[in-house]
Scaffold this active site. Structure first.
Site, short mmCIF file in Angstrom:
data_model
loop_
_atom_site.label_atom_id
_atom_site.label_comp_id
_atom_site.label_asym_id
_atom_site.label_seq_id
_atom_site.Cartn_x
_atom_site.Cartn_y
_atom_site.Cartn_z
N GLY A 172 139.90 -60.22 7.05
CA GLY A 172 139.17 -61.42 6.67
C GLY A 172 139.98 -62.65 7.04
O GLY A 172 140.71 -62.64 8.04
N GLY A 173 139.85 -63.71 6.23
CA GLY A 173 140.52 -64.98 6.55
C GLY A 173 142.00 -64.81 6.83
O GLY A 173 142.47 -65.07 7.95
N GLY A 218 144.07 -61.92 6.49
CA GLY A 218 144.46 -60.69 7.19
C GLY A 218 144.15 -60.81 8.67
O GLY A 218 144.97 -60.44 9.53
N ASN A 232 146.31 -64.56 -3.70
CA ASN A 232 146.65 -65.59 -4.67
C ASN A 232 146.83 -64.95 -6.04
O ASN A 232 146.32 -63.85 -6.30
CB ASN A 232 145.54 -66.63 -4.74
N LYS A 237 152.80 -71.48 -6.93
CA LYS A 237 151.47 -71.55 -6.30
C LYS A 237 150.38 -71.23 -7.32
O LYS A 237 149.32 -71.86 -7.33
CB LYS A 237 151.38 -70.60 -5.09
N GLU A 297 137.44 -65.35 -7.48
CA GLU A 297 138.61 -64.71 -8.11
C GLU A 297 138.96 -65.39 -9.44
O GLU A 297 140.11 -65.45 -9.82
CB GLU A 297 139.80 -64.80 -7.15
N1 LIG Z 1 141.53 -67.79 3.05
C1 LIG Z 1 142.52 -68.62 2.73
O1 LIG Z 1 142.64 -69.69 3.31
C2 LIG Z 1 143.51 -68.23 1.69
C3 LIG Z 1 143.35 -67.09 0.94
N2 LIG Z 1 144.32 -66.74 0.04
C4 LIG Z 1 144.17 -65.54 -0.76
O2 LIG Z 1 144.21 -64.43 0.12
C5 LIG Z 1 143.39 -63.36 -0.40
C6 LIG Z 1 142.40 -62.95 0.67
O3 LIG Z 1 141.54 -64.05 0.92
P1 LIG Z 1 140.66 -64.18 2.23
O4 LIG Z 1 141.39 -63.68 3.40
O5 LIG Z 1 140.15 -65.56 2.24
O6 LIG Z 1 139.45 -63.19 1.86
P2 LIG Z 1 138.29 -62.66 2.80
O7 LIG Z 1 137.15 -62.36 1.90
O8 LIG Z 1 138.09 -63.57 3.96
O9 LIG Z 1 138.90 -61.32 3.38
C7 LIG Z 1 139.17 -60.21 2.59
C8 LIG Z 1 138.93 -59.00 3.43
O10 LIG Z 1 139.37 -57.85 2.71
C9 LIG Z 1 138.50 -56.82 3.05
N3 LIG Z 1 138.53 -55.72 2.09
C10 LIG Z 1 138.39 -55.75 0.76
N4 LIG Z 1 138.49 -54.54 0.23
C11 LIG Z 1 138.69 -53.68 1.26
C12 LIG Z 1 138.85 -52.28 1.35
N5 LIG Z 1 138.83 -51.50 0.27
N6 LIG Z 1 139.04 -51.74 2.57
C13 LIG Z 1 139.05 -52.52 3.68
N7 LIG Z 1 138.90 -53.86 3.66
C14 LIG Z 1 138.72 -54.44 2.46
C15 LIG Z 1 137.12 -57.47 3.08
O11 LIG Z 1 136.29 -56.64 3.84
P3 LIG Z 1 134.71 -56.79 3.94
O12 LIG Z 1 134.52 -57.80 5.02
O13 LIG Z 1 134.28 -55.42 4.31
O14 LIG Z 1 134.24 -57.26 2.58
C16 LIG Z 1 137.44 -58.80 3.74
O15 LIG Z 1 137.28 -58.76 5.14
C17 LIG Z 1 142.75 -63.91 -1.67
O16 LIG Z 1 143.50 -63.53 -2.79
C18 LIG Z 1 142.83 -65.42 -1.47
O17 LIG Z 1 142.85 -66.13 -2.68
C19 LIG Z 1 145.47 -67.44 -0.09
C20 LIG Z 1 145.67 -68.56 0.65
C21 LIG Z 1 144.68 -69.10 1.53
C1 LIG Z 2 145.93 -73.74 -2.47
C2 LIG Z 2 145.36 -73.13 -1.23
C3 LIG Z 2 144.45 -74.10 -0.53
C4 LIG Z 2 146.54 -72.89 -0.28
O1 LIG Z 2 146.30 -72.16 0.83
C5 LIG Z 2 144.69 -71.85 -1.61
O2 LIG Z 2 145.32 -70.82 -1.61
C6 LIG Z 2 143.28 -71.79 -2.09
O3 LIG Z 2 142.58 -72.79 -2.14
O4 LIG Z 2 142.85 -70.67 -2.44
#
Ligand SMILES: NC(=O)C1=CN([C@@H]2O[C@H](COP(=O)(O)OP(=O)(O)OC[C@H]3O[C@@H](n4cnc5c(N)ncnc54)[C@H](OP(=O)(O)O)[C@@H]3O)[C@@H](O)[C@H]2O)C=CC1
Ligand SMILES: CC(C)(CO)C(=O)C(=O)O
Length: 308
Positions: free
Chosen positions: A9-10, A12, A100, A183, A266
Protein backbone atom coordinates in the site's frame (compact mmCIF):
# COMPACT_ATOMS: atom_id res chain seq x y z
CA UNK A 1 19.59 -9.98 3.05
CA UNK A 2 16.12 -11.25 2.08
CA UNK A 3 13.36 -8.83 3.02
CA UNK A 4 9.66 -9.56 2.97
CA UNK A 5 7.26 -6.61 2.96
CA UNK A 6 3.74 -7.26 4.18
CA UNK A 7 1.52 -4.92 2.19
CA UNK A 8 2.17 -2.96 -1.00
CA UNK A 9 0.00 0.00 0.00
CA UNK A 10 1.10 3.59 0.65
CA UNK A 11 4.21 3.00 2.74
CA UNK A 12 4.98 -0.63 1.89
CA UNK A 13 4.70 0.13 -1.82
CA UNK A 14 6.76 3.30 -1.58
CA UNK A 15 9.68 2.06 0.52
CA UNK A 16 9.54 -1.43 -0.97
CA UNK A 17 9.56 -0.02 -4.49
CA UNK A 18 12.58 2.15 -3.74
CA UNK A 19 14.39 -0.85 -2.29
CA UNK A 20 13.49 -3.11 -5.21
CA UNK A 21 14.63 -0.53 -7.74
CA UNK A 22 18.02 -0.35 -5.99
CA UNK A 23 18.52 -4.09 -6.33
CA UNK A 24 17.72 -5.03 -2.74
CA UNK A 25 16.20 -8.52 -2.43
CA UNK A 26 12.60 -7.67 -1.55
CA UNK A 27 9.39 -9.57 -2.02
CA UNK A 28 5.88 -8.37 -1.25
CA UNK A 29 3.38 -10.50 0.64
CA UNK A 30 0.05 -9.25 -0.67
CA UNK A 31 -3.55 -10.35 -1.00
CA UNK A 32 -4.72 -11.81 -4.31
CA UNK A 33 -6.37 -8.65 -5.69
CA UNK A 34 -3.23 -6.59 -5.08
CA UNK A 35 -1.07 -9.36 -6.53
CA UNK A 36 -3.14 -9.23 -9.70
CA UNK A 37 -2.71 -5.47 -10.14
CA UNK A 38 1.03 -5.72 -9.49
CA UNK A 39 1.37 -8.57 -11.98
CA UNK A 40 -0.51 -6.57 -14.60
CA UNK A 41 1.02 -3.10 -14.18
CA UNK A 42 4.13 -3.62 -12.08
CA UNK A 43 4.67 -1.42 -9.03
CA UNK A 44 4.09 2.20 -9.96
CA UNK A 45 5.23 5.11 -7.81
CA UNK A 46 4.45 8.71 -8.71
CA UNK A 47 6.62 10.99 -6.67
CA UNK A 48 8.07 14.50 -6.78
CA UNK A 49 11.37 12.71 -6.09
CA UNK A 50 11.11 10.58 -9.22
CA UNK A 51 8.60 8.15 -10.67
CA UNK A 52 9.08 4.41 -10.83
CA UNK A 53 7.46 1.57 -12.72
CA UNK A 54 8.91 -1.90 -12.38
CA UNK A 55 7.97 -5.55 -12.01
CA UNK A 56 8.24 -6.75 -8.42
CA UNK A 57 8.26 -10.17 -6.79
CA UNK A 58 5.03 -10.96 -4.96
CA UNK A 59 3.56 -13.88 -3.06
CA UNK A 60 0.14 -14.43 -1.53
CA UNK A 61 1.37 -16.84 1.15
CA UNK A 62 4.69 -16.95 2.95
CA UNK A 63 6.38 -20.32 2.94
CA UNK A 64 9.89 -19.98 4.36
CA UNK A 65 11.84 -17.77 6.75
CA UNK A 66 13.45 -14.55 5.56
CA UNK A 67 15.98 -12.27 7.25
CA UNK A 68 13.62 -9.38 7.85
CA UNK A 69 9.91 -8.70 7.64
CA UNK A 70 8.68 -5.14 7.19
CA UNK A 71 5.09 -4.74 8.35
CA UNK A 72 3.24 -2.07 6.38
CA UNK A 73 -0.45 -2.72 7.02
CA UNK A 74 -3.05 -0.65 8.83
CA UNK A 75 -3.47 -1.42 12.52
CA UNK A 76 -6.93 -2.96 12.02
CA UNK A 77 -5.30 -5.63 9.81
CA UNK A 78 -2.45 -6.40 12.19
CA UNK A 79 -3.81 -9.61 13.70
CA UNK A 80 -4.34 -11.19 10.30
CA UNK A 81 -1.02 -9.81 9.06
CA UNK A 82 0.86 -11.40 11.97
CA UNK A 83 -0.53 -14.80 11.04
CA UNK A 84 0.32 -14.20 7.37
CA UNK A 85 3.98 -13.45 8.11
CA UNK A 86 4.42 -16.17 10.74
CA UNK A 87 5.76 -18.75 8.23
CA UNK A 88 8.35 -16.18 7.12
CA UNK A 89 9.82 -15.90 10.62
CA UNK A 90 12.64 -18.12 11.79
CA UNK A 91 15.02 -18.06 14.78
CA UNK A 92 16.91 -15.00 13.50
CA UNK A 93 14.23 -13.10 11.58
CA UNK A 94 13.82 -9.43 12.42
CA UNK A 95 10.38 -7.87 12.36
CA UNK A 96 10.15 -4.17 11.67
CA UNK A 97 6.68 -2.64 12.10
CA UNK A 98 6.22 0.71 10.35
CA UNK A 99 2.66 1.30 11.56
CA UNK A 100 1.62 4.40 13.42
CA UNK A 101 0.92 4.04 17.13
CA UNK A 102 2.67 2.07 19.85
CA UNK A 103 0.41 -0.85 20.76
CA UNK A 104 1.72 -2.95 17.85
CA UNK A 105 4.91 -3.52 19.84
CA UNK A 106 3.09 -5.38 22.62
CA UNK A 107 1.08 -7.41 20.13
CA UNK A 108 4.15 -8.38 18.12
CA UNK A 109 6.23 -9.13 21.22
CA UNK A 110 3.49 -11.46 22.45
CA UNK A 111 3.25 -13.25 19.09
CA UNK A 112 6.92 -13.46 18.02
CA UNK A 113 9.01 -12.71 21.11
CA UNK A 114 10.48 -9.32 21.98
CA UNK A 115 13.97 -10.10 20.73
CA UNK A 116 12.67 -10.30 17.15
CA UNK A 117 10.77 -7.01 17.13
CA UNK A 118 12.52 -3.74 16.28
CA UNK A 119 10.95 -0.33 16.68
CA UNK A 120 10.12 1.67 13.58
CA UNK A 121 8.18 4.57 12.12
CA UNK A 122 8.04 6.66 9.02
CA UNK A 123 7.28 10.25 8.11
CA UNK A 124 5.87 10.30 4.63
CA UNK A 125 2.65 11.13 2.81
CA UNK A 126 1.77 8.22 0.52
CA UNK A 127 -1.41 6.58 -0.68
CA UNK A 128 -2.69 4.16 -3.28
CA UNK A 129 -4.91 5.66 -5.98
CA UNK A 130 -7.83 3.78 -7.58
CA UNK A 131 -5.49 2.58 -10.37
CA UNK A 132 -3.30 0.89 -7.75
CA UNK A 133 -0.44 3.37 -8.12
CA UNK A 134 1.46 4.72 -5.14
CA UNK A 135 1.15 8.48 -4.92
CA UNK A 136 3.91 10.15 -2.93
CA UNK A 137 2.19 13.32 -1.75
CA UNK A 138 5.19 15.39 -0.69
CA UNK A 139 8.96 15.06 -0.47
CA UNK A 140 9.05 13.48 3.00
CA UNK A 141 10.46 9.94 3.05
CA UNK A 142 11.83 9.57 6.57
CA UNK A 143 12.27 5.90 7.50
CA UNK A 144 13.46 5.40 11.05
CA UNK A 145 14.09 2.22 12.97
CA UNK A 146 16.27 0.86 15.70
CA UNK A 147 16.90 -1.72 18.38
CA UNK A 148 14.64 -1.80 21.44
CA UNK A 149 17.20 -3.78 23.44
CA UNK A 150 21.01 -3.97 23.29
CA UNK A 151 20.98 -7.54 21.93
CA UNK A 152 19.31 -6.29 18.74
CA UNK A 153 21.98 -3.70 17.91
CA UNK A 154 24.09 -5.78 15.50
CA UNK A 155 21.10 -7.15 13.63
CA UNK A 156 19.57 -3.67 13.34
CA UNK A 157 22.87 -2.41 11.92
CA UNK A 158 22.84 -5.19 9.34
CA UNK A 159 19.32 -4.26 8.32
CA UNK A 160 20.39 -0.61 8.08
CA UNK A 161 23.23 -1.56 5.72
CA UNK A 162 20.79 -3.63 3.65
CA UNK A 163 18.20 -0.87 3.22
CA UNK A 164 20.66 1.99 2.73
CA UNK A 165 20.80 1.65 -1.07
CA UNK A 166 17.06 2.46 -1.19
CA UNK A 167 17.88 6.15 -1.52
CA UNK A 168 15.45 7.35 1.15
CA UNK A 169 18.16 7.94 3.73
CA UNK A 170 17.05 5.60 6.49
CA UNK A 171 17.86 6.56 10.07
CA UNK A 172 19.12 4.03 12.59
CA UNK A 173 17.88 5.46 15.87
CA UNK A 174 19.40 4.66 19.25
CA UNK A 175 16.16 5.89 20.88
CA UNK A 176 13.46 4.38 18.69
CA UNK A 177 10.90 3.73 21.43
CA UNK A 178 11.10 7.38 22.47
CA UNK A 179 10.76 8.48 18.83
CA UNK A 180 7.71 6.26 18.41
CA UNK A 181 6.15 7.79 21.51
CA UNK A 182 6.85 11.28 20.19
CA UNK A 183 5.13 10.47 16.91
CA UNK A 184 2.24 8.77 18.76
CA UNK A 185 1.79 11.85 20.98
CA UNK A 186 1.79 14.15 17.96
CA UNK A 187 -0.46 11.92 15.87
CA UNK A 188 -3.10 11.35 18.54
CA UNK A 189 -3.49 15.14 18.76
CA UNK A 190 -3.23 15.77 15.02
CA UNK A 191 -5.65 12.99 14.05
CA UNK A 192 -7.91 13.62 17.05
CA UNK A 193 -8.34 17.31 16.31
CA UNK A 194 -8.55 17.26 12.51
CA UNK A 195 -11.18 14.50 12.60
CA UNK A 196 -13.12 16.16 15.42
CA UNK A 197 -13.18 19.53 13.67
CA UNK A 198 -13.51 18.00 10.17
CA UNK A 199 -10.94 20.59 9.15
CA UNK A 200 -7.23 21.11 8.45
CA UNK A 201 -4.92 22.77 10.95
CA UNK A 202 -5.20 26.23 9.35
CA UNK A 203 -8.99 26.25 9.61
CA UNK A 204 -8.85 25.08 13.24
CA UNK A 205 -6.42 27.93 13.99
CA UNK A 206 -8.93 30.34 12.45
CA UNK A 207 -11.55 29.37 15.05
CA UNK A 208 -11.72 31.61 18.12
CA UNK A 209 -10.58 28.95 20.59
CA UNK A 210 -8.99 26.67 18.03
CA UNK A 211 -5.42 27.00 19.24
CA UNK A 212 -6.42 26.77 22.91
CA UNK A 213 -8.35 23.54 22.33
CA UNK A 214 -5.53 22.10 20.22
CA UNK A 215 -3.08 22.81 23.05
CA UNK A 216 -5.44 21.24 25.60
CA UNK A 217 -5.65 18.05 23.56
CA UNK A 218 -1.87 18.03 23.17
CA UNK A 219 -1.49 18.52 26.92
CA UNK A 220 -3.63 15.42 27.57
CA UNK A 221 -1.37 13.39 25.27
CA UNK A 222 1.80 14.88 26.71
CA UNK A 223 0.72 14.09 30.27
CA UNK A 224 -0.10 10.53 29.22
CA UNK A 225 3.27 10.11 27.50
CA UNK A 226 5.05 11.54 30.53
CA UNK A 227 3.16 9.20 32.86
CA UNK A 228 4.48 6.30 30.76
CA UNK A 229 8.04 7.65 31.02
CA UNK A 230 8.09 9.08 27.49
CA UNK A 231 7.75 12.83 27.79
CA UNK A 232 8.77 14.21 24.36
CA UNK A 233 12.20 15.78 24.13
CA UNK A 234 12.47 19.55 23.73
CA UNK A 235 13.16 19.55 19.99
CA UNK A 236 10.28 17.16 19.28
CA UNK A 237 7.98 19.28 21.43
CA UNK A 238 8.87 22.47 19.55
CA UNK A 239 8.26 20.76 16.23
CA UNK A 240 4.89 19.33 17.34
CA UNK A 241 3.60 22.66 18.59
CA UNK A 242 4.74 24.41 15.45
CA UNK A 243 2.95 21.89 13.15
CA UNK A 244 -0.19 21.77 15.28
CA UNK A 245 -0.62 25.55 15.43
CA UNK A 246 0.59 26.62 12.00
CA UNK A 247 -1.56 29.43 10.63
CA UNK A 248 -2.96 28.74 7.16
CA UNK A 249 -1.74 25.14 7.16
CA UNK A 250 -3.62 22.74 4.86
CA UNK A 251 -2.24 19.83 6.93
CA UNK A 252 -4.55 16.98 7.90
CA UNK A 253 -3.78 13.59 9.41
CA UNK A 254 -4.16 10.51 7.23
CA UNK A 255 -7.00 9.49 9.57
CA UNK A 256 -8.88 12.61 8.46
CA UNK A 257 -8.30 11.67 4.83
CA UNK A 258 -9.47 8.08 5.48
CA UNK A 259 -12.59 9.51 7.07
CA UNK A 260 -13.17 11.96 4.21
CA UNK A 261 -13.34 9.04 1.79
CA UNK A 262 -15.65 7.14 4.15
CA UNK A 263 -12.90 4.60 4.83
CA UNK A 264 -12.01 2.53 7.83
CA UNK A 265 -9.71 4.26 10.31
CA UNK A 266 -7.11 3.39 12.94
CA UNK A 267 -8.89 5.41 15.63
CA UNK A 268 -8.92 2.64 18.26
CA UNK A 269 -5.21 2.04 17.76
CA UNK A 270 -4.27 5.72 18.01
CA UNK A 271 -6.88 7.78 19.88
CA UNK A 272 -8.42 4.82 21.73
CA UNK A 273 -5.05 3.57 22.90
CA UNK A 274 -3.96 7.04 24.05
CA UNK A 275 -7.22 7.45 25.99
CA UNK A 276 -6.88 4.00 27.57
CA UNK A 277 -3.35 4.85 28.68
CA UNK A 278 -4.51 8.22 30.05
CA UNK A 279 -7.19 6.45 32.10
CA UNK A 280 -4.75 3.86 33.42
CA UNK A 281 -2.39 6.66 34.47
CA UNK A 282 -5.18 8.74 36.01
CA UNK A 283 -4.65 11.59 33.53
CA UNK A 284 -7.86 13.58 32.90
CA UNK A 285 -8.53 13.41 29.15
CA UNK A 286 -11.93 14.92 28.25
CA UNK A 287 -10.89 15.88 24.72
CA UNK A 288 -9.48 12.45 23.91
CA UNK A 289 -12.75 11.02 25.20
CA UNK A 290 -14.76 13.30 22.93
CA UNK A 291 -12.51 12.58 19.99
CA UNK A 292 -12.79 8.81 20.43
CA UNK A 293 -16.57 9.02 20.72
CA UNK A 294 -16.60 11.10 17.53
CA UNK A 295 -14.67 8.39 15.68
CA UNK A 296 -16.75 5.58 17.12
CA UNK A 297 -19.94 7.36 16.05
CA UNK A 298 -18.45 7.81 12.58
CA UNK A 299 -17.59 4.11 12.42
CA UNK A 300 -21.08 3.10 13.62
CA UNK A 301 -22.65 5.28 10.95
CA UNK A 302 -20.29 3.94 8.29
CA UNK A 303 -21.11 0.32 9.20
CA UNK A 304 -24.85 1.02 9.27
CA UNK A 305 -24.72 2.64 5.82
CA UNK A 306 -22.64 -0.23 4.42
CA UNK A 307 -25.06 -2.80 5.87
CA UNK A 308 -28.18 -1.28 4.61
N1 LIG B 1 0.42 6.45 4.19
C1 LIG B 1 1.15 7.29 4.90
O1 LIG B 1 1.50 8.37 4.41
C2 LIG B 1 1.59 6.93 6.28
C3 LIG B 1 1.12 5.79 6.89
N2 LIG B 1 1.60 5.47 8.14
C4 LIG B 1 1.13 4.27 8.80
O2 LIG B 1 1.57 3.16 8.05
C5 LIG B 1 0.62 2.08 8.17
C6 LIG B 1 0.21 1.64 6.78
O3 LIG B 1 -0.46 2.72 6.16
P1 LIG B 1 -0.68 2.82 4.60
O4 LIG B 1 0.51 2.33 3.87
O5 LIG B 1 -1.15 4.19 4.34
O6 LIG B 1 -1.91 1.81 4.40
P2 LIG B 1 -2.52 1.25 3.05
O7 LIG B 1 -3.93 0.93 3.36
O8 LIG B 1 -2.20 2.15 1.92
O9 LIG B 1 -1.69 -0.08 2.83
C7 LIG B 1 -1.79 -1.18 3.67
C8 LIG B 1 -1.62 -2.40 2.84
O10 LIG B 1 -1.53 -3.54 3.69
C9 LIG B 1 -2.14 -4.59 3.01
N3 LIG B 1 -2.51 -5.68 3.91
C10 LIG B 1 -3.24 -5.63 5.04
N4 LIG B 1 -3.37 -6.84 5.58
C11 LIG B 1 -2.72 -7.70 4.76
C12 LIG B 1 -2.51 -9.11 4.77
N5 LIG B 1 -3.00 -9.88 5.73
N6 LIG B 1 -1.80 -9.65 3.77
C13 LIG B 1 -1.31 -8.88 2.76
N7 LIG B 1 -1.46 -7.54 2.69
C14 LIG B 1 -2.17 -6.96 3.69
C15 LIG B 1 -3.37 -3.97 2.37
O11 LIG B 1 -3.76 -4.82 1.33
P3 LIG B 1 -5.14 -4.70 0.54
O12 LIG B 1 -4.84 -3.70 -0.53
O13 LIG B 1 -5.34 -6.08 0.04
O14 LIG B 1 -6.17 -4.23 1.54
C16 LIG B 1 -2.81 -2.63 1.90
O15 LIG B 1 -2.33 -2.68 0.57
C17 LIG B 1 -0.52 2.63 9.02
O16 LIG B 1 -0.34 2.27 10.36
C18 LIG B 1 -0.38 4.14 8.85
O17 LIG B 1 -0.92 4.86 9.94
C19 LIG B 1 2.56 6.19 8.76
C20 LIG B 1 3.05 7.32 8.17
C21 LIG B 1 2.55 7.82 6.93
C1 LIG C 1 1.83 12.52 10.99
C2 LIG C 1 1.87 11.90 9.64
C3 LIG C 1 1.35 12.84 8.60
C4 LIG C 1 3.36 11.66 9.31
O1 LIG C 1 3.65 10.92 8.23
C5 LIG C 1 1.12 10.60 9.71
O2 LIG C 1 1.70 9.59 10.00
C6 LIG C 1 -0.35 10.51 9.50
O3 LIG C 1 -1.01 11.50 9.22
O4 LIG C 1 -0.88 9.39 9.65
Amino acid sequence: MRILILGAGGIGGYFGGRLASSGVDVQFLVRPSRAEVLARNGLVIKSPLGDLRMPVKTMTAATEPVDAVLLACKAYDLTEAMEAVAPATGPSTLILPLLNGIRQLDLLDARFGRKHVLGGLCHIGAMVNPAGEILHLNTLQRFVFGPRMPDQTDAAERLFTAVRPGGFEPVLSPAITQEMWEKFTFLATYAGMTTLMRAPIGAIMAAQDGEAIMREMLDECLATAAAGGHRPREEAMTQMISSLTERGSAGTASMFRDMARNGRTEHEHVIGDMLARARTAGVPAPLLRLSLANMQAYEAQRSATAAG
